[in-house]
Design an enzyme around this catalytic site. Structure first.
Site, PDB file in Angstrom:
ATOM      1  N   ASP A 478       0.831  -1.204   0.000  1.00 56.05           N
ATOM      2  CA  ASP A 478       0.000   0.000   0.000  1.00 56.05           C
ATOM      3  C   ASP A 478       0.870   1.260   0.000  1.00 56.05           C
ATOM      4  O   ASP A 478       2.070   1.206   0.293  1.00 56.05           O
ATOM      5  CB  ASP A 478      -0.902  -0.028   1.242  1.00 56.05           C
ATOM      6  CG  ASP A 478      -2.211   0.703   1.028  1.00 56.05           C
ATOM      7  OD1 ASP A 478      -2.292   1.515   0.089  1.00 56.05           O
ATOM      8  OD2 ASP A 478      -3.152   0.473   1.808  1.00 56.05           O
ATOM      9  N   ASP A 548     -10.585   2.128  -3.351  1.00 58.45           N
ATOM     10  CA  ASP A 548     -11.133   1.843  -2.027  1.00 58.45           C
ATOM     11  C   ASP A 548     -12.654   1.828  -2.060  1.00 58.45           C
ATOM     12  O   ASP A 548     -13.291   1.473  -1.073  1.00 58.45           O
ATOM     13  CB  ASP A 548     -10.670   2.908  -1.023  1.00 58.45           C
ATOM     14  CG  ASP A 548      -9.320   2.550  -0.417  1.00 58.45           C
ATOM     15  OD1 ASP A 548      -8.869   1.405  -0.611  1.00 58.45           O
ATOM     16  OD2 ASP A 548      -8.729   3.410   0.251  1.00 58.45           O
TER      17      ASP A 548
HETATM   18  C1  GLA Z   1      -5.726   1.875   2.211  1.00 58.54           C
HETATM   19  C2  GLA Z   1      -6.108   0.719   1.312  1.00 58.54           C
HETATM   20  C3  GLA Z   1      -7.173  -0.107   1.977  1.00 58.54           C
HETATM   21  C4  GLA Z   1      -6.665  -0.610   3.307  1.00 58.54           C
HETATM   22  C5  GLA Z   1      -6.230   0.563   4.171  1.00 58.54           C
HETATM   23  C6  GLA Z   1      -5.549   0.090   5.429  1.00 58.54           C
HETATM   24  O1  GLA Z   1      -6.748   2.798   2.316  1.00 58.54           O
HETATM   25  O2  GLA Z   1      -6.510   1.166   0.068  1.00 58.54           O
HETATM   26  O3  GLA Z   1      -7.559  -1.185   1.162  1.00 58.54           O
HETATM   27  O4  GLA Z   1      -5.610  -1.481   3.102  1.00 58.54           O
HETATM   28  O5  GLA Z   1      -5.313   1.402   3.475  1.00 58.54           O
HETATM   29  O6  GLA Z   1      -5.120   1.136   6.208  1.00 58.54           O
END
Ligand code: GLA
Length: 739
Positions: A478, A548
């Site tokens: 990420d 997301d």
């Molecule tokens: C980001 C990612 C999510 C999740 C969060 C965790 O927003 O896109 O899918 O992994 O971080 O903090």
């Protein structure tokens, strides 16, 4: 595939469908002549050039009234010698002069394609796949070379380009701008198409007519970004999904980029892509080199859908690497939306046990497993188990999950650090930021200075310690914030303009080291959803979390837009809970599944809390996906109805197997309509003479299905039974099998 005509000084890159033609102009610079449908060889430069004498309007070379670069279409132009458009590159000498004069020196033609050191790039599977032309340009005043590399692929309408700067002179020079491609198309009768958006609504399709002046998209955030993607199309206004001319330009890079078209007074369109010149300078010391990222250019006369299929095939076969390029991807479950930070070992095992029963292959433990992390204020940088939550550590948990017969995956955010971390307390100077200024954070976190090799080494060592001690088969990488106050405490003052590019090189270096040391691990890239979904990432991570936003209605646009250039097998797509956590919409489990099928497919909800009925439906979905996975991931994808047109209420797409024997169609309607007429969905890509069985309900030939179409049951004819609760959020899938 590549020929050079000594008399006319013309280079011709050609395959069955396209030609790319350029030549050496009389001043030794390169002129661009043609990129488009295949053309013959019997010509001289006069046929291509715009060489009319216009001494009243154009500045000319001293010895030649008729020669002005203002009139020419150019191949890798520089500013300051009679061409006033934005240049592809600019160098500055120690005395401040920005005037350069690179002229043709030599060229070579080689089979196949060399890799780009430290950078992602497309590759040849066998040397016969493609041919490469390398042209060396030389500026004798500064002793610098520019090598322009062009590769043409044998069986695809694809040209790739990149540029290498070599300083063999006595003095240091500064690169102020170094684009990867620049091409002057003959006219400007084009629509410009870009993929733009924001967090949770990534890669929406936007088009506008090209006009005089500069139009551009780009990123100066340190990542390719959710806001704009490093990809643009120039298409004829009449070009649609299935007919018409279009040029695609896609940059294989994950950092700051610029994609720009400039239309000049003659209607010539100069298109260029490369590293964004804002905040970029590169100190090219005597004896050193600099290589730009690669750009992939596609030309088609068969519409946008064909353009996308060319990119899909190329990025699947000639960009993605490693074991997971061919292997079926696991159906995964991710605990993020099920638990957020609030989990312990027992809760995780409970979800994993339920997942196993449903047919899921891989359990992914998301954020919160390391350091003392219970919310987003701490521990990024401390990549060891959070034993308060996981008393047996990651090793113990992973072993238990493996023993259930599931793969185990882990979330990392390797480029980030919280001030509340052991790593920060030890190395406060490792973050990017000007120590004399206020610092900005994003989600309480700061960006590690990946231009420093010791920082990358530290994170690599920390990751290896976990990965060596646990059976881990997947990593979600990420990256949740962009770079602000860009300043490195290690780089000297004359190298601060290199920070953004060096940062990305550091990211690529870590990816390269991890993927080579752990070839069995599947990497999924992520950047607060789709904030760094680009071809550069696909070189290391064959799939990426596209957003997301997991709402199935929102996902229609995101997946549709993303499919413009990226293969379906690269798009992370999950079924999540209702009410949806981003938009609070309630859609049926069926629709959530029907949308997620056209991606890597997985779940992101607490399956342990599902009713028996839901569990049965999920089991069926997983079985259905696995049966069709090869068709979806390796077949040809066709966009049929756009969510960006006609009010966006309906979307449809389909995948057809390469042999045409099978197809899967997805049809989606957002809101129910009342007593409307019947709708027919015309399919694509089928074998006209073949007879297909549709959902085991009826049969029809390929040409009937393509020219008459499938009759769609209107939502207002559905009875409000327990199965069909509403005409809103309706979806159908149609499986076609040749008899
Ligand atoms: C980001 C990612 C999510 C999740 C969060 C965790 O927003 O896109 O899918 O992994 O971080 O903090």
């Amino acid at each position: 595939m590549i020929a050079y005509n000594k008399e006319s000084k013309i280079f011709h890159l050609k395959n069955q469908s396209i030609s790319y033609v350029f030549g050496i102009l009389k001043n030794g610079q390169l002129g661009h002549f043609h990129f488009g449908p295949k053309v013959g060889d019997d010509y001289d430069q006069g046929l291509f050039r715009n060489s009319v004498a216009r001494p009243l309007t154009a500045c000319c070379f001293e010895e030649d009234q008729a020669f002005s670069l203002d009139n020419e279409r150019l191949e890798y132009p520089t500013y300051g010698t009679t061409d006033f458009r934005e240049p592809a590159f600019q160098l500055m000498r120690e005395n401040g002069s920005r005037v350069t004069g690179f002229t043709y020196e030599r060229h070579e033609i080689i089979k196949g394609k060399a890799s780009l050191e430290g950078l992602p790039a497309t590759y040849a599977n066998v040397p016969d796949d493609c041919e490469t032309l390398k042209i060396t340009m030389f500026d004798s005043v500064i002793g610098c070379y520019i090598i322009l590399s062009y590769t043409i692929f044998k069986d695809a309408p694809v040209i790739t380009r990149s540029v290498r700067f070599i300083n063999e002179g006595q003095e240091d020079v500064k690169i102020l701008r170094a684009m990867s491609t620049s091409i002057d198309l003959f006219d400007s009768n084009f629509d410009w198409l870009q993929l733009s958006g924001a967090w949770a609504r990534e890669r929406h399709i936007k088009t506008r007519r090209l006009c005089e002046g500069i139009q551009s998209v780009g990123s100066v955030r340190g990542a390719s970004s959710t806001n704009h993607n490093p990809f643009v199309v120039l298409k004829r206004p009449s070009c649609n999904e299935f007919r018409g001319e279009a040029y695609g330009f896609s940059l294989v890079y994950s950092g700051n980029f610029l994609a720009q078209a400039e239309v000049n007074q003659d209607g010539v369109s100069r298109v260029m892509l490369g590293i964004h010149p804002q905040n970029f300078t590169w100190h090219l010391e005597s004896g050193s080199t600099f290589t730009t990222p690669e750009v992939v250019m596609v030309y088609t006369e068969q519409g946008l859908n064909h353009l996308s299929q060319v990119y899909h095939n190329l990025y699947r076969n000639n960009l993605t690497r490693g074991q997971w390029k061919e292997k079926p991807r696991p159906v995964l479950i991710n605990n993020w939306e099920a638990t957020y930070f609030d989990f312990n070992e027992e809760k995780i095992l409970e979800i994993a046990r339920a997942s196993k029963k449903l047919g899921i292959d891989l359990f992914v433990l998301d954020d919160g497993w390391f350091g003392k992390r219970n919310d987003d204020t701490s521990s990024l940088g401390d990549w060891h188990s959070n034993t308060a939550k996981l008393p047996n550590g990651i090793g113990g948990l992973a072993a238990k999950i493996r023993d259930m017969g599931l793969g185990f995956g882990l979330w990392y955010e390797p480029e980030m650090i919280n001030k509340d971390s052991e790593l920060y307390r030890k190395h406060p100077d490792w973050i990017i930021g000007d120590p004399d200024r206020r610092l900005s954070h994003g989600r309480n976190q700061y960006v590690l200075d990946y231009s420093r090799p010791e920082v990358v080494d530290n994170i690599f060592d920390q990751m290896c310690q976990v990965l060596d001690g646990a059976p881990i088969t997947y990593i979600k990488w990420d990256m949740n914030r962009n770079i602000t106050e860009a300043f490195s405490r290690m780089l000297s003052s004359d190298k601060q303009g290199e920070l953004f590019h060096r940062y990305i090189l550091g990211v690529y270096d870590l990816y390269e080291r991890l993927t080579s040391r752990y070839p069995e691990i599947l990497f999924e890239s992520c950047a607060a959803g789709g904030g760094r979904f680009d071809p550069g990432m696909l070189f290391y991570a064959p799939q990426g979390w596209i957003s997301d936003d997991t709402d199935s209605v929102e996902r229609l646009k995101i997946q549709y837009g993303t499919s413009m250039v990226y293969p379906i097998s690269s798009m992370g797509s999950h079924v999540s809970a209702i009410p949806n956590h981003q938009v609070f919409r309630e859609t049926s489990l069926k629709m959530r599944g029907d949308v997620a099928y056209f991606g890597t497919f997985g779940y992101e909800l607490d399956v342990a809390k599902m009713s028996e009925e839901e569990m049965n439906e999920v089991t069926d979905q997983i079985r259905f996906f696995k049966e069709n996975q090869k068709l979806i991931h390796k077949g040809d994808f066709y966009r049929l109805v756009s969510p960006f047109e006609d009010g966006g209420n309906t979307t449809a797409w389909m995948s057809v197997s390469k042999d045409g024997e099978e197809a899967l169609v997805g049809y989606y309607q957002v809101l129910g309509d009342v007593n409307n007429g019947f709708k027919r969905l015309k399919l694509q890509g089928l074998l006209p003479e073949k007879r297909y069985r549709v959902n085991d309900e009826y049969t029809a030939t390929g040409d009937t299905l393509m020219h008459f179409g499938i009759l769609i049951k209107p939502s207002n004819l559905i009875m409000p039974t327990s199965d069909d609760r509403s005409g809103d959020f309706l979806s159908y899938t149609y499986k076609l099998k040749a008899e």
